[in-house]
Write a protein that holds these residues in place. Structure first.
Motif, mmCIF file in Angstrom:
data_model
loop_
_atom_site.group_PDB
_atom_site.id
_atom_site.type_symbol
_atom_site.label_atom_id
_atom_site.label_comp_id
_atom_site.label_asym_id
_atom_site.label_seq_id
_atom_site.Cartn_x
_atom_site.Cartn_y
_atom_site.Cartn_z
ATOM 1 N N ALA A 128 0.834 -1.196 0.000
ATOM 2 C CA ALA A 128 0.000 0.000 0.000
ATOM 3 C C ALA A 128 0.871 1.251 0.000
ATOM 4 C CB ALA A 128 -0.921 0.000 1.220
ATOM 5 N N PRO A 129 0.460 2.293 -0.712
ATOM 6 C CA PRO A 129 1.273 3.516 -0.775
ATOM 7 C C PRO A 129 1.343 4.253 0.550
ATOM 8 C CG PRO A 129 -0.834 3.843 -1.877
ATOM 9 C CD PRO A 129 -0.737 2.389 -1.560
ATOM 10 N N GLY A 130 0.438 3.962 1.452
ATOM 11 C CA GLY A 130 0.445 4.542 2.786
ATOM 12 C C GLY A 130 -0.456 3.718 3.673
ATOM 13 N N ALA A 138 -8.705 4.045 0.241
ATOM 14 C CA ALA A 138 -8.558 4.217 -1.207
ATOM 15 C C ALA A 138 -7.902 2.986 -1.831
ATOM 16 C CB ALA A 138 -7.742 5.475 -1.506
ATOM 17 N N HIS A 139 -6.870 2.458 -1.190
ATOM 18 C CA HIS A 139 -6.126 1.324 -1.736
ATOM 19 C C HIS A 139 -6.984 0.074 -1.821
ATOM 20 C CE1 HIS A 139 -2.638 -1.141 -2.661
ATOM 21 N NE2 HIS A 139 -2.977 -1.972 -1.683
ATOM 22 N N THR A 140 -7.842 -0.135 -0.846
ATOM 23 C CA THR A 140 -8.677 -1.339 -0.821
ATOM 24 C C THR A 140 -10.010 -1.158 -1.550
ATOM 25 O OG1 THR A 140 -9.562 -0.652 1.342
ATOM 26 C CG2 THR A 140 -7.692 -2.177 1.341
ATOM 27 N N GLY A 141 -10.307 0.069 -1.957
ATOM 28 C CA GLY A 141 -11.552 0.310 -2.662
ATOM 29 C C GLY A 141 -12.774 0.338 -1.771
ATOM 30 N N ILE A 142 -12.578 0.533 -0.475
ATOM 31 C CA ILE A 142 -13.698 0.602 0.459
ATOM 32 C C ILE A 142 -14.414 1.929 0.282
ATOM 33 C CG2 ILE A 142 -14.335 0.706 2.907
ATOM 34 C CD1 ILE A 142 -11.888 -1.099 3.463
#
Length: 202
Positions: A128-130, A138-142
């Motif tokens: 993950a970028p952060g 944002a990374h997981t699309g939640i």
């Protein structure tokens, strides 16, 4: 992951007044049942702190001293908070912060265990970028558009963190596998590794 094996668990979030140590200005808890967050908070209250809310804290959670002027003081809400958090696991993002603040405000209280979604995410999502809450959502699309309220308010953040926890938990086969990663050392629920020499008969 069989969510039916989970013990009673509340995802918590607290907001403070920016003092050192912080006084609580808001606390919320979202219950997880059957692998889903219960939309109606199990606990959600504003609190009038004994010291003013700092400008920095207001910039984060947008709560002003006027917002909490008519809110109950901590001694009025403490019994309800203690009752809600009695004998349950709690989860939070960067859980040390929430746990330590609650522990200071509730002398003698200890949850059954503490899950940290930040610790869990760093292990489960090293790419993950952060690992802040916004970056992980944002990374997981939640999605959070259907959660009432706004970011950095206690009920919203607790609900968003609950969704993150359940998403990450799907990567682990059992509750024990999850807690082995997600419970910070030294906090309630941490697995203690026995000293080999103490377990050996001579």
């Amino acid at each position: 992951m069989d969510f039916g094996t989970w013990p009673p668990l509340l995802v918590v979030d607290v907001e403070g007044n920016g003092a050192t140590p912080p006084d609580l200005v808001e606390v919320a808890a979202i219950r997880i049942e059957g692998g889903r967050p219960v939309p109606q908070p199990a606990l959600c209250t504003l609190i009038q702190p004994p010291r003013p809310i700092s400008r920095f804290a207001t910039r984060v959670h947008h709560l002003t001293n006027q917002d909490v002027a008519d809110a109950p003081v901590w001694t009025d809400v403490a019994p309800a908070v203690r009752a809600a958090l009695r004998d349950v696991w709690i989860a939070a993002h960067n859980a040390h912060v929430d746990y330590r603040v609650l522990e200071r405000h509730l002398p003698g209280w200890e949850p059954a265990g503490v899950l940290d979604t930040l610790r869990l995410a760093r292990t489960a999502l090293p790419e993950a970028p952060g690992h802040g809450l916004d970056a992980l959502l944002a990374h997981t699309g939640i999605t959070t558009g259907d959660i009432p309220g706004r970011r950095h308010r206690a009920a919203f953040d607790a609900h968003a963190t609950a969704r993150l926890l359940l998403t990450l938990a799907g990567r682990y086969p059992t509750w024990d596998a999850l807690t082995a990663v997600a419970v910070p050392p030294g906090l309630p629920g941490a697995v203690t590794v026995p000293d080999h020499e103490e377990q050996t008969l001579w």
